[in-house]
Design an enzyme around this catalytic site. Structure first.
Site, PDB file in Angstrom:
ATOM      1  N   SER A 126      62.186  18.566 -23.643  1.00 49.36           N
ATOM      2  CA  SER A 126      61.717  17.809 -22.497  1.00 49.36           C
ATOM      3  C   SER A 126      61.837  18.730 -21.293  1.00 49.36           C
ATOM      4  CB  SER A 126      62.534  16.533 -22.300  1.00 49.36           C
ATOM      5  OG  SER A 126      61.815  15.662 -21.442  1.00 49.36           O
ATOM      6  N   GLU A 127      60.777  18.821 -20.501  1.00 42.92           N
ATOM      7  CA  GLU A 127      60.698  19.903 -19.516  1.00 42.92           C
ATOM      8  C   GLU A 127      61.685  19.775 -18.362  1.00 42.92           C
ATOM      9  OE1 GLU A 127      58.215  17.845 -20.305  1.00 42.92           O
ATOM     10  OE2 GLU A 127      57.078  17.184 -18.549  1.00 42.92           O
ATOM     11  N   ASN A 128      62.357  18.638 -18.267  1.00 46.50           N
ATOM     12  CA  ASN A 128      63.388  18.537 -17.232  1.00 46.50           C
ATOM     13  C   ASN A 128      64.676  19.228 -17.661  1.00 46.50           C
ATOM     14  OD1 ASN A 128      63.498  16.359 -19.127  1.00 46.50           O
ATOM     15  ND2 ASN A 128      65.055  15.405 -17.858  1.00 46.50           N
TER      16      ASN A 128
ATOM     17  N   SER B  90      63.210  26.208 -18.485  1.00 47.81           N
ATOM     18  CA  SER B  90      62.404  25.258 -19.236  1.00 47.81           C
ATOM     19  C   SER B  90      60.929  25.667 -19.247  1.00 47.81           C
ATOM     20  CB  SER B  90      62.560  23.862 -18.636  1.00 47.81           C
ATOM     21  OG  SER B  90      61.815  22.934 -19.375  1.00 47.81           O
TER      22      SER B  90
ATOM     23  N   ASN C 126      56.823  19.676 -27.288  1.00 52.51           N
ATOM     24  CA  ASN C 126      56.969  18.982 -26.010  1.00 52.51           C
ATOM     25  C   ASN C 126      56.067  17.756 -26.021  1.00 52.51           C
ATOM     26  OD1 ASN C 126      55.889  18.343 -23.168  1.00 52.51           O
ATOM     27  ND2 ASN C 126      57.701  19.553 -22.733  1.00 52.51           N
TER      28      ASN C 126
END
Lengths: 232, 218
Positions: free
Chosen positions: B46-48, B88, B23
């Site tokens: 990607s944390e979205n 996520s 990440n």
């Protein structure tokens, strides 16, 4: 099959009142319920509490409700890129509860799935944990976080059917599925609304039981916040 | 000479290991994706809500429904997947993501990190940083050694509100590679032509120097 379709955004928003708590899907401007927000801006309601990962930008998304001073309190994880937000927050006009992003997601999911509270390592030892119960599990510290309670959830999906089943696209999924069924009334807006049976049950991300009202949004600007292209 | 942002990213890329899920935070960390060493396969999260993030799109190929956590338009690679924010952060807290690279305003010699708020001034919020630092097995901080006023960002104690406690393992700056060990900041490598003295002067916390400190290699 129970039909959740409403014919207009006005009908979809029936019952919204001053002082209510709303959940709004989206990450940045990606996957935000544009049509519901546009309508809320035109309604004479204020003192709202809004739960959303971000607060839009100055002239788009939740930023419009902020400009109108309709929001009393904002619960979000990241509020950069919004000058009006920062101004209202620093001047004390706007109450703000900053929450770690994963915790925000989980507080929505907890509300959706009947879990009153949970323990997370995020924020332990920081001001986010102040006043909250903490516990040690297997030698590691955790903070107790409670499920949200909200009156309306406004979500945006790519496709839906009249039974309220939803399919999301790309990273526009984000918080939207987690807010479905997490509030007293869930309003879903979609780009494409199909008749019952129009979606393959194998492909559905959120079953219609979690959606109370569904409508096709008339207008999607789908603004891009940071256009970045491959350098040639 | 002190490294520029791309130099820092290039040195961080050397930390990538074959088969790891990574990440990357906003800013310098994002640049790391440009320098993945040849022969190594890593997957960017990607944390979205995407695993298998690809490069920026060609002109005309951009999609408002496909962005990274910095809200930049991106592409997805073959084998990519999309998911919601709870999944996520589930894979982050569940330690399925192997490496987190993020920026910081301050890091303490105990490995505490501050990067989300300057009281009364800058209010941006923590985004996913608190979840990431509380959970990741391996956290590398990418930052400039000093702030714009020349004040050290490597301190004995953070002065700003914390993002996480005792979580940073390694810091890679424009001047040095530094590990957090029990007694303080261990100087591991120097940027090319940067002296130990320069690094010492730019470090406010306790800097530990053992033996000869090699220059970074790229």
């Amino acid at each position: 099959m129970i039909n959740k379709k409403v014919n207009s955004v006005s009908q979809a928003l029936e019952g919204v009142q001053d002082g209510m708590t709303f959940m709004l899907g989206g990450f940045g401007l990606c996957g935000i319920p544009e049509n519901a927000i546009e309508k809320l801006v035109s309604l004479d309601i204020s003192e709202l509490i809004c739960i959303s990962n971000n607060a839009g930008i100055d002239d788009f998304g939740l930023g419009k409700l902020l400009q109108n001073k309709q929001i009393k309190k904002m619960i979000a994880s990241y509020v950069g890129e919004n000058a009006e937000f920062e101004r209202q927050m620093l001047s004390g006009e706007l109450e703000v509860e900053l929450t770690p992003q994963g915790t925000l997601a989980e507080k929505c999911r907890a509300a959706q799935t009947g879990i009153p509270a949970f323990f997370t390592p995020a924020g332990y030892g920081t001001e986010v944990a102040e006043g909250k119960e903490t516990r040690v599990f297997n030698g590691k510290n955790y903070v107790m976080e409670e499920a949200y309670q909200a009156d309306f959830a406004f979500v945006k999906a790519w496709k839906g059917d009249e039974a309220g089943n939803l399919i999301f696209k790309g990273t526009a999924r984000n918080f939207n599925p987690l807010m479905c069924g997490a509030a007293t009334i869930t309003v879903a807006e979609v780009e494409e609304l199909l008749p019952i049976g129009g979606l393959d049950p194998n492909q559905i991300h959120i079953p219609g039981i979690l959606v109370d009202r569904i409508f096709r949004g008339n207008l999607y600007e789908k603004r891009i916040e940071q256009l970045t292209l491959k350098k040639i | 000479m002190a490294l520029d942002k791309n130099g820092i990213a290039k040195r961080i890329a050397k930390e990538l290991q074959d088969g790891c899920y990574v990440n990357l935070g906003i800013g310098i960390p994002t640049l790391v994706a440009n320098y993945v060493p040849q022969g190594i396969k890593v997957e960017f999260q990607s944390e979205n809500g995407i695993l298998g993030m690809g490069p920026f799109p060609e002109k005309g190929e951009e999609d408002a429904d496909l962005i990274n956590a910095g809200k930049q338009t991106i592409t997805s690679l073959p084998g990519a997947s999309f998911f919601d924010s709870a999944m996520s952060f589930g894979m982050i807290r569940g330690r399925h993501v192997d490496l987190t690279v993020l920026g910081a305003m301050e890091v303490s010699e105990k490995g505490d990190i501050a990067n989300w708020k300057i009281p009364g001034k800058l209010v941006k919020g923590m985004g996913g940083a608190m979840d990431l630092v509380a959970s990741a097995e391996n956290i590398i901080v990418a930052m400039m050694h000093t702030n714009r006023s020349g004040v050290s960002k490597l301190l004995d104690k953070c002065s700003l509100p914390l993002t996480g406690l005792g979580c940073v393992k390694r810091i890679i700056t424009d001047l040095a590679v530094i590990d957090i060990i029990k007694d303080g900041f261990l100087l591991v490598e120097r940027a090319p032509n940067v002296s130990i003295e320069e690094i010492q002067n730019a470090t406010k916390g306790k800097l530990i120097i053992q033996n000869k400190v090699p220059e970074m290699e790229f």
